[in-house]
Design a protein around this motif. Sequence first.
Motif, PDB file in Angstrom:
ATOM      1  N   ASP A   1       0.799  -1.239   0.000  1.00 18.19           N
ATOM      2  CA  ASP A   1       0.000   0.000   0.000  1.00 18.19           C
ATOM      3  C   ASP A   1       0.825   1.279   0.000  1.00 18.19           C
ATOM      4  O   ASP A   1       0.322   2.333  -0.356  1.00 18.19           O
ATOM      5  CB  ASP A   1      -0.908   0.025   1.245  1.00 18.19           C
ATOM      6  CG  ASP A   1      -1.782  -1.208   1.327  1.00 18.19           C
ATOM      7  OD1 ASP A   1      -2.022  -1.795   0.256  1.00 18.19           O
ATOM      8  OD2 ASP A   1      -2.196  -1.601   2.429  1.00 18.19           O
ATOM      9  N   MET A   2       2.065   1.234   0.474  1.00 17.55           N
ATOM     10  CA  MET A   2       2.805   2.490   0.597  1.00 17.55           C
ATOM     11  C   MET A   2       4.308   2.271   0.463  1.00 17.55           C
ATOM     12  O   MET A   2       4.783   1.133   0.471  1.00 17.55           O
ATOM     13  CB  MET A   2       2.487   3.159   1.938  1.00 17.55           C
ATOM     14  CG  MET A   2       2.797   2.300   3.143  1.00 17.55           C
ATOM     15  SD  MET A   2       2.119   2.963   4.669  1.00 17.55           S
ATOM     16  CE  MET A   2       3.128   4.386   4.922  1.00 17.55           C
ATOM     17  N   GLU A   3       5.039   3.396   0.334  1.00 22.02           N
ATOM     18  CA  GLU A   3       6.497   3.323   0.192  1.00 22.02           C
ATOM     19  C   GLU A   3       7.104   4.453   1.004  1.00 22.02           C
ATOM     20  O   GLU A   3       6.568   5.567   1.019  1.00 22.02           O
ATOM     21  CB  GLU A   3       6.847   3.477  -1.296  1.00 22.02           C
ATOM     22  CG  GLU A   3       8.288   3.167  -1.600  1.00 22.02           C
ATOM     23  CD  GLU A   3       8.546   3.039  -3.108  1.00 22.02           C
ATOM     24  OE1 GLU A   3       9.410   3.788  -3.595  1.00 22.02           O
ATOM     25  OE2 GLU A   3       7.893   2.224  -3.779  1.00 22.02           O
ATOM     26  N   THR A   4       8.202   4.209   1.709  1.00 23.78           N
ATOM     27  CA  THR A   4       8.827   5.239   2.553  1.00 23.78           C
ATOM     28  C   THR A   4      10.334   5.168   2.401  1.00 23.78           C
ATOM     29  O   THR A   4      10.888   4.091   2.168  1.00 23.78           O
ATOM     30  CB  THR A   4       8.494   5.007   4.049  1.00 23.78           C
ATOM     31  OG1 THR A   4       7.119   4.710   4.164  1.00 23.78           O
ATOM     32  CG2 THR A   4       8.817   6.206   4.897  1.00 23.78           C
ATOM     33  N   ILE A   5      10.969   6.357   2.549  1.00 13.98           N
ATOM     34  CA  ILE A   5      12.430   6.397   2.516  1.00 13.98           C
ATOM     35  C   ILE A   5      12.927   6.732   3.915  1.00 13.98           C
ATOM     36  O   ILE A   5      12.447   7.678   4.540  1.00 13.98           O
ATOM     37  CB  ILE A   5      12.933   7.456   1.509  1.00 13.98           C
ATOM     38  CG1 ILE A   5      12.443   7.095   0.098  1.00 13.98           C
ATOM     39  CG2 ILE A   5      14.454   7.556   1.540  1.00 13.98           C
ATOM     40  CD1 ILE A   5      12.774   8.117  -0.956  1.00 13.98           C
TER      41      ILE A   5
ATOM     42  N   GLY B   1      -0.518  -3.179   4.158  1.00 16.52           N
ATOM     43  CA  GLY B   1      -0.854  -2.164   5.173  1.00 16.52           C
ATOM     44  C   GLY B   1       0.296  -1.223   5.489  1.00 16.52           C
ATOM     45  O   GLY B   1       1.161  -0.966   4.654  1.00 16.52           O
ATOM     46  N   GLU B   2       0.292  -0.727   6.734  1.00 19.46           N
ATOM     47  CA  GLU B   2       1.288   0.258   7.167  1.00 19.46           C
ATOM     48  C   GLU B   2       2.682  -0.370   7.213  1.00 19.46           C
ATOM     49  O   GLU B   2       2.813  -1.560   7.471  1.00 19.46           O
ATOM     50  CB  GLU B   2       0.953   0.728   8.588  1.00 19.46           C
ATOM     51  CG  GLU B   2      -0.365   1.483   8.703  1.00 19.46           C
ATOM     52  CD  GLU B   2      -0.197   2.946   8.319  1.00 19.46           C
ATOM     53  OE1 GLU B   2       0.869   3.511   8.603  1.00 19.46           O
ATOM     54  OE2 GLU B   2      -1.127   3.505   7.724  1.00 19.46           O
ATOM     55  N   ILE B   3       3.708   0.482   7.006  1.00 22.30           N
ATOM     56  CA  ILE B   3       5.082  -0.022   7.135  1.00 22.30           C
ATOM     57  C   ILE B   3       5.441  -0.159   8.608  1.00 22.30           C
ATOM     58  O   ILE B   3       6.053  -1.126   9.014  1.00 22.30           O
ATOM     59  CB  ILE B   3       6.068   0.923   6.412  1.00 22.30           C
ATOM     60  CG1 ILE B   3       5.875   0.761   4.905  1.00 22.30           C
ATOM     61  CG2 ILE B   3       7.515   0.604   6.798  1.00 22.30           C
ATOM     62  CD1 ILE B   3       6.803   1.589   4.063  1.00 22.30           C
TER      63      ILE B   3
END
Length: 447
Positions: free
Chosen positions: A147-151, A210-212
């Motif tokens: 659902d999401m991507e983060t650095i 879902g959430e990281i």
Amino acid sequence: MDPGAHSHIRGLGLDDRLEPRANSQGMVGQAKARKAAGMILKMVQEGRIAGRAMLFAGPPSTGKTAIALGMAQTLGPDVPFTMIAASEVFSLSMSKTEALTQAFRRSIGVRIKEETEIIEGEVVEMQIDRSLTGATKTGKLTIKTTDMETIYDLGTKMIDALAKEKVTAGDVISIDKTSGKVSKLGRSFARSRDYDAMGADTKFVQCPEGEIQKRREVVHTVSLHEIDVINSRTQGFLALFAGDTGEIKPELRNQINQKVAEWREEGKAEIIPGVLFIDEVHMLDIECFSFLNRALENELSPLVIMASNRGMARIRGTKVNSPHGLPVDLLDRVLIVSTRPYDSEDVQEIIKIRCEEEDVTLNEAALQVLTQMALETTLRYALNIISTAQVLARKRKSDKVETDDLKRSYSYFMDEKRSVQWLKEQQGALMFEEIGAEGDNDTMDQS
């Protein structure tokens, strides 16, 4: 306590109704004793039996230790099970009561619940920039879920942790935020076509959803003794590995008991009373017995299982004779389970199981001879002869043990009865033989 002698035992061999099966999980015969042990275990698992005591009483080699080990296997790894021989209590480095207290506290588990934050996802890419000298490293880690991507920005410590786990793009990893521990869960299914980056044992997992960042409850089980050692000021955590814990002050133990009681009330921890098995319990002395009486009344105490192969015997430290070598006030507290000598069918089954365990093949005639040997000498003697006979068979370049191998072993190694007979025949040829030894024993008994 040779673990090899009981390496074939996987449990108590009871069915769902706690009825003993004839031959199961390495256990043979002793149906009554096994059923009793199974009933006690049921109560341990329901947490209803802390502070009770049991005594297995029976002749040597009737399966007392085997039943205790079966109980340990049935309880599984989560319930603490401690096994000591009574003579271990008399060590030079600490007092008898301290050794017993440590054994007691090793047998009580504390299950501690903690909430931690973890980062979990598939690594998209990792960029690492080294400074010119190479002393400092900085980097960026891109992680995604479905659902999401983060650095994330990485410091030197995290870069080292990722390098140690050999994390590359396409791995699914989880990072514990409090400790910074990185664990690799596997390769992402999306990368299953990268044949070059794959070993035979590569494990593929789905990309997390879902959430990281997630909150997760982690459960640790430690024994009270481990908590004592880590909090004692001597060497703390390292003392667990060195085994050199020394005496632990009662004040410290009281503080820990209070703390654990607080955790229980807050729902952070639960107590798992385990099992303490004391083998050869008649070797304890009167001081240890009175300590045991008191320790069993504590609110934090495990189930204590004792084993004794004595009939009427003198209680160590007194001149009083008592059943099984235990004082009457302690016998009053214990549930006594008796083990009986095995009959010939049981003996034959046990010999077969041990042969399987030790990879020895006996032919039919040899099996009959060995069973007969066990009934005339002792079961332990017969089981010891198996491996010596195998050595003789190998010398003949045969993989089957035959009757002749057993007979030769029997002639090389004496059992206790023949040994006594041989000593009588020697008549004074041995040094330091007591003259009129039998008369001396009588005078000692009267004193």
